[in-house]
Design a protein around this motif. Structure first.
Motif, mmCIF file in Angstrom:
data_model
loop_
_atom_site.group_PDB
_atom_site.id
_atom_site.type_symbol
_atom_site.label_atom_id
_atom_site.label_comp_id
_atom_site.label_asym_id
_atom_site.label_seq_id
_atom_site.Cartn_x
_atom_site.Cartn_y
_atom_site.Cartn_z
ATOM 1 N N GLU A 159 4.404 3.928 -10.793
ATOM 2 C CA GLU A 159 3.531 3.082 -11.596
ATOM 3 C C GLU A 159 3.073 1.879 -10.776
ATOM 4 O OE1 GLU A 159 5.388 3.985 -16.052
ATOM 5 O OE2 GLU A 159 5.553 1.991 -15.154
ATOM 6 N N ALA A 160 1.930 1.329 -11.175
ATOM 7 C CA ALA A 160 1.353 0.197 -10.444
ATOM 8 C C ALA A 160 1.904 -1.120 -10.974
ATOM 9 C CB ALA A 160 -0.166 0.216 -10.554
ATOM 10 N N LEU A 161 2.137 -2.053 -10.057
ATOM 11 C CA LEU A 161 2.491 -3.431 -10.406
ATOM 12 C C LEU A 161 1.200 -4.231 -10.532
ATOM 13 C CD1 LEU A 161 4.322 -5.997 -10.605
ATOM 14 C CD2 LEU A 161 4.225 -6.069 -8.098
ATOM 15 N N THR A 184 5.175 -7.526 4.012
ATOM 16 C CA THR A 184 3.877 -6.865 4.179
ATOM 17 C C THR A 184 2.903 -7.371 3.134
ATOM 18 O OG1 THR A 184 4.986 -4.877 5.002
ATOM 19 C CG2 THR A 184 2.690 -4.640 4.312
ATOM 20 N N GLY A 185 1.659 -7.611 3.535
ATOM 21 C CA GLY A 185 0.614 -7.946 2.580
ATOM 22 C C GLY A 185 0.222 -6.718 1.782
ATOM 23 N N LEU A 186 0.319 -6.794 0.457
ATOM 24 C CA LEU A 186 0.072 -5.634 -0.390
ATOM 25 C C LEU A 186 -1.300 -5.669 -1.054
ATOM 26 C CD1 LEU A 186 3.585 -5.554 -2.100
ATOM 27 C CD2 LEU A 186 2.808 -4.202 -0.147
ATOM 28 N N LEU A 201 -4.041 -8.884 -9.109
ATOM 29 C CA LEU A 201 -3.586 -8.198 -7.907
ATOM 30 C C LEU A 201 -2.712 -7.018 -8.310
ATOM 31 C CD1 LEU A 201 -2.581 -11.337 -5.817
ATOM 32 C CD2 LEU A 201 -4.706 -10.047 -5.662
ATOM 33 N N LYS A 202 -2.781 -5.958 -7.561
ATOM 34 C CA LYS A 202 -1.991 -4.785 -7.925
ATOM 35 C C LYS A 202 -1.548 -4.020 -6.689
ATOM 36 C CE LYS A 202 -6.081 -1.905 -8.694
ATOM 37 N NZ LYS A 202 -6.797 -1.048 -9.664
#
Length: 583
Positions: A159-161, A184-186, A201-202
């Motif tokens: 699932e996405a944050l 790490t940049g997400l 942001l996700k």
């Protein structure tokens, strides 16, 4: 003593006046004699007035109230009256503003009649210590940074944050917000200057367990984002197909590649079926029953196959969907038989030329490539939720709740065309939405923990725990008292002071849970926004009703400024010197 000094000064000044006046009178040149004597007397009188306190009686306005000013973070120095009784509980404010008096706690305000609060204000716990003291709040300007923040802190693997909030950029420069995790940049977004901007942001985490991401504005840390990612149990999918076809074949392959357990039954002739089993123990699919359906989380079937089930099989399917939450995905085909499955999903297939291939809107997002979707579409009904639509608003996939389960109905039968054209992204997005929306809910029960505000280290955290039954509550292996909500029987509250930053363990009813305690500097602008809101609410309830207090006129003795007498003395002496030079 003071009286003797006064007499002495007067006597000396009189003697000086008489002596200097006699000297002026004895001068041979009698020109301007009167003016010279007056100047001598004026000089002596001015000297006496300089030496003695000269006062007059006047009136001043005073108030009969005992007021105080409390300084909190963010206050503006220019807005504070330096002559007031200025207090603070923050040593840093005392250091920056030495005129303020440092107090140990808000209980020292008990003798204060009225309180003025400057800055970001106080939090709920501090406001409770004021004990209904009337206040006037002078809020500071909103703090720069993330003023509101929210994210889904418990997700399942895959699932996405989503991190959403508002950023208050008070600078004239653009700001880059960066979501970081595991060094790490997400995801990132650039925000315009001098504005309050919503952001979203996700990312989809690639790990499981407890992790802590962070949000940065350029190089400045805004706060921590604790996240608990639970592994998902492989969903078990039963596929019922009217015949072996490309749609079923590609769907079976996609389910297998993504870790689903799949059992497929395809009709090859009347009463004869071909069965396949992938990642699942084999079982008979010739006759379907409640025992068969309860082994699966999702059933994907052609409408004609589901309509052809025997009355016993249909009854078992209805019961499993309505009572036990089995998810059902129905693929429309050429059947013309009325069905309980189409009660909320009437299909319209107008005549005419088929529309050109076009991009579809899948769960509010446009597909990357186009698809030939044909003329058939679902007529929208109240109580349903469309999942896939055309740009013109025609519903191609719709969903509805049926008891404890969900039914998803799709009018598309050629989604495999996406895969044939090499577009696996849209195909995966399409079937992920359908399967996720329909799947049987996880029956695992876990106590839910909520907070009125973000919990911080070394500050009281108020936990609200939803639990089916009461039992002893252990936080970090310490027994913590809890109180039942009289209005919500299954809700309990408890107060706890976290001593360290990080995850705090909770155990109740034999179940383990956790929550996160933030560092003092986490989400500073969010804290400021929360304190401003809480203090405003308190001030609205506990107002200072008489802002202009009753004024009292009081008679007092007021000192005459000495500067006037210095000027008179200087003028008299100057006249005498000039007159002597030019006589």
């Amino acid at each position: 003593m003071q009286g003797n000094f006064t007499y002495l000064v007067i006597a000396v000044c009189i003697l000086l006046a008489l002596g200097f006046a006699w000297q002026e009178y004895r001068r041979v040149n009698k020109r301007n004699l009167l003016l010279r004597v007056l100047a001598v007397l004026l000089a002596a009188a001015s000297l006496a007035c300089i030496a003695l306190p000269i006062k007059y009686t006047g009136s001043v306005t005073k108030t009969g109230e005992h007021n105080a000013i409390l300084l909190t973070d963010g206050f503006n120095t220019d807005s504070v009256n330096a002559d007031s009784n200025i207090l603070t509980t923050d040593a840093a404010i005392k250091k920056a503003y030495p005129k303020a008096r440092l107090i140990n706690g808000l209980d020292e305000l008990s003798q204060t009649d009225k309180l003025h609060i400057y800055g970001y204000g106080l939090n709920d716990d501090e406001l409770a210590q004021l004990d209904s003291l009337p206040i006037m709040f002078h809020p500071a300007n909103p703090a720069a940074g993330v003023s509101h923040i929210n994210w889904n802190g418990r997700i399942k693997a895959g699932e996405a944050l989503h991190v959403q909030g508002i950023y208050n950029n008070t600078s004239a420069q653009k700001v880059k917000l960066v979501l970081r995790g595991l060094n790490t940049g997400l995801d990132s977004v650039t925000l315009p200057p001098n504005t309050r901007t919503n952001f979203d942001l996700k990312t989809t985490p690639k790990t499981t367990g407890k992790v802590v991401f962070t949000l940065h504005a350029d190089t400045s840390l805004q706060g921590s984002i604790p996240l608990e990612i639970t592994p998902v149990k492989p969903l078990k999918v039963l596929m019922l197909s009217a015949s072996p076809d490309f749609e079923s074949k590609f769907l079976k392959n996609w389910l297998t590649e993504n870790g689903y357990a799949v059992a497929l039954r395809a009709a090859i002739s009347k009463g004869k079926f071909n069965s396949e089993y992938i990642n699942i123990v084999q079982l008979s699919l010739d006759k379907l029953s409640s025992q068969t359906f309860e082994k699966f989380d999702v059933l994907i079937g052609d409408l004609s196959v589901l309509n052809a089930l025997s009355p016993a099989e249909t009854g078992a399917l209805k019961q499993e969907v309505a009572d036990k939450g089995l998810g059902l995905i129905v693929r429309a085909d050429s059947t013309g038989k009325a069905s309980w499955l189409q009660k909320q999903f009437p299909v319209d297939k107008p005549s005419g030329r088929e529309p050109a291939p076009a991009a579809l809107i899948i769960n509010s997002k446009n597909s990357v490539s186009k698809l030939n979707y044909g003329l058939a579409h679902i007529i929208y009904q109240n109580g349903t939720q469309p999942l896939v639509k055309t740009a013109q608003g025609r519903v191609l996939v719709n969903s509805a709740i049926s008891g404890s389960g969900k039914i998803v109905f799709t009018a598309l039968g050629n989604t495999f065309s996406w895969t044939l054209s090499g577009n696996k992204q849209d195909y995966s997005a399409f079937w992920s939405v359908l399967v996720t929306r329909a799947a049987r809910k996880d029956g695992e029960v876990q106590n839910s923990i909520g907070f009125l505000s973000l919990p911080y280290v070394n500050e009281p955290a108020q936990l609200n725990i939803a639990s089916a039954k009461t039992s002893s509550l252990l936080i970090n292996r310490q027994t913590t008292a809890s109180a039942q909500n009289p209005n919500v029987p299954f809700e309990y509250s408890a107060a706890y002071w976290p001593a360290t930053v990080g995850w705090q363990n909770v155990e109740q009813n034999g179940m383990q849970n956790s929550w996160y305690a933030y560092a003092k500097n986490d989400w500073a602008a969010v804290q400021a926004t929360g304190r401003i809101s809480a203090t405003k609410k308190y001030a609205d309830v506990h107002k200072i009703t008489d802002i202009v207090t009753k004024q009292i006129q009081q008679k007092v003795r007021i000192d005459v400024p000495k500067i006037y007498f210095y000027i008179l003395l200087l003028a008299a002496c100057t006249f005498l010197w000039v007159e002597t030079k030019f006589s």
